[in-house]
Write an enzyme that holds these catalytic residues in place. Sequence first.
Site, PDB file in Angstrom:
ATOM      1  N   TYR A 167       0.860  -1.185   0.000  1.00  0.00           N
ATOM      2  CA  TYR A 167       0.000   0.000   0.000  1.00  0.00           C
ATOM      3  C   TYR A 167       0.893   1.231   0.000  1.00  0.00           C
ATOM      4  O   TYR A 167       1.976   1.203  -0.548  1.00  0.00           O
ATOM      5  CB  TYR A 167      -0.978  -0.056   1.185  1.00  0.00           C
ATOM      6  CG  TYR A 167      -2.133   0.883   0.979  1.00  0.00           C
ATOM      7  CD1 TYR A 167      -2.918   0.788  -0.168  1.00  0.00           C
ATOM      8  CD2 TYR A 167      -2.421   1.888   1.881  1.00  0.00           C
ATOM      9  CE1 TYR A 167      -3.958   1.669  -0.393  1.00  0.00           C
ATOM     10  CE2 TYR A 167      -3.464   2.767   1.669  1.00  0.00           C
ATOM     11  CZ  TYR A 167      -4.225   2.659   0.528  1.00  0.00           C
ATOM     12  OH  TYR A 167      -5.247   3.533   0.305  1.00  0.00           O
ATOM     13  N   LYS A 176      -6.134  -1.967  -1.350  1.00  0.00           N
ATOM     14  CA  LYS A 176      -7.049  -1.743  -0.223  1.00  0.00           C
ATOM     15  C   LYS A 176      -7.691  -3.052   0.230  1.00  0.00           C
ATOM     16  O   LYS A 176      -7.802  -3.330   1.425  1.00  0.00           O
ATOM     17  CB  LYS A 176      -8.149  -0.759  -0.645  1.00  0.00           C
ATOM     18  CG  LYS A 176      -7.778   0.707  -0.408  1.00  0.00           C
ATOM     19  CD  LYS A 176      -8.218   1.156   0.982  1.00  0.00           C
ATOM     20  CE  LYS A 176      -7.441   2.382   1.444  1.00  0.00           C
ATOM     21  NZ  LYS A 176      -7.975   3.634   0.984  1.00  0.00           N
TER      22      LYS A 176
END
EC number: 1.1.1.40
Length: 585
Positions: free
Chosen positions: A133, A204
Amino acid sequence: MGGSNALNEMTNGSDGITGGVADVYGEEFATQDQLVTPWSFSVACGHSLLRDPQHNKGLAFTEKERDAHFLRGLLPPVVLSQELQEKKFLTTLRQYQVPLQKYMAMMDLQERNEKLFYKLLVDHVEELLPLVYTPTVGEGCQKYGSIFRRPQGLFISLKDKGRILELLRNWPEKKIQVIVVTDGERILGLGDLGCQGMGIPVGKLSLYSALGGVCPSACLPITLDVGTNNQKLLDDEFYIGLKQKRATGEEYAEFVQEFMSAVKQNYGEKILVQFEDFANHNAFELLEKYRTTHLVFNDDIQGTASVVLAGLIASLKLLGGTLADHKFLFLGAGEAGTGIAELIALEMSKKTKAPVEQMRKKIWLVDSKGLVVSSRKETLQQFKLPWAHEHEPITTLIDAVQAIKPTVLIGTSGKGKQFTKEVVEAMANINAKPLILALSNPTSQSECTAEEAYTWSQGHAIFASGSPFDPVEYEGRTFVPGQANNAYIFPGFGLGLIMCGAIRVHDDMLLAASEALASQVTGEHFIKGLIYPPFKDIRKISAHIAAGVAAKAYELGLASRLPQPADLVKFAESCMYNPTYRSFR
């Protein structure tokens, strides 16, 4: 075997059925202009099992499993434990010098061996989170076209208008619980990346599973490709999306409406749809439009707000007083800034019993044109109007700091180096312990670095950022910067909604999530100057957040799973996906 005889009859017979391996139209025999049928078997075994990421264990298949599933000879003879596989992969990963190479290695592993990927993320979250991420995913999106290998998620483009329900039904998993969807217009602080923004929903949802325990097969990443206004991408021969300017207005609204209707029709009332990295003008409108008809959540507005509020609640142990005793100045008045400001005002209102409108007066915003004040109302966007207070116009941040004298400075500008030495020094002169939150991602866009915040404030600042920074040595002390990462909130928040069967998101659930996160910060953390707990405890944190969110949903009558479990924390833990290998028959 009966199955092979049936296949032989079908492919070698004279009944005209075509597409079998031995048929003239089979792939090995057909010419380029002839159609072929992509035959496959539904039960994974042998070669196909090794290429099924949900079930592949690589060298961890036991001797018994290798015999039972026709794997003998397809693997080297050694049998490894999952723990040894973790060690082996990490050893290889740590040899890479470039973060993007590490990101690609992790994505390759996810496509090859899902359980090992998630086991690594769970066990080594602090090391691997920045790779899958922020900040590395930003570069991954920028170069998505050139590193694209296998499609992940569902790509729905304007060409599919009128057929979106059909596309949703093409997705192999049917029991979807959460969708993360983007249109790629505002990816992190990097702008319009169009179809290449798919890296964000994929990343995500990896965190939904690793940190929140939502089953990977229940997660669906989606990109709505409505074009891009990024000319560099339009000119790029490797760009994977529609090569046209972005759709806007009625065309855009109708496309999103069809998508939202199809999602509800296909997956039902309780499907969670998380809007991700939409531009400001669409993000607010979509959230406002669908929050009363769908279970929707915007992480940039609501998730960011919740994690920042948690840090503020925790920081009161260091700063003293209540939230209402403090004054807040934001640099950035977009979806993140106004979303945080609104949740802070709501929390202060709940605690003081004063109207939200009154609490808003303690919060000031600076946008690209300066301080948001009432004399600018004629030209302000709708979502900025509640923050336009009475004050003379101010055009620079430093002048705003000196005039407003905030105790808390929050950066959501998406632009790096905005908290200059002059600004930080001014905050330190005004406050004994200035709270400075540089929230913009990725690291290159952070308003200031941890080292700058601690050095320029002479070690007095309490600092947290959106992207990770290493500990800082200053005058014999070690300062550990906190990370106000949305990954603290959204995985547990989503799990809480799913496990109670919530049908709508209420703002009080966001407050509950913030308070649950703040409660996990201990005295030991405060000694180090931390206002967020360590990420290594994230599954425990997520369970408490999920329990808080679910409890609030039951209290508000928005939960459909009845009866309510007696111990919501234990129930949350029992719902979590376990990435440890399962034994096969």
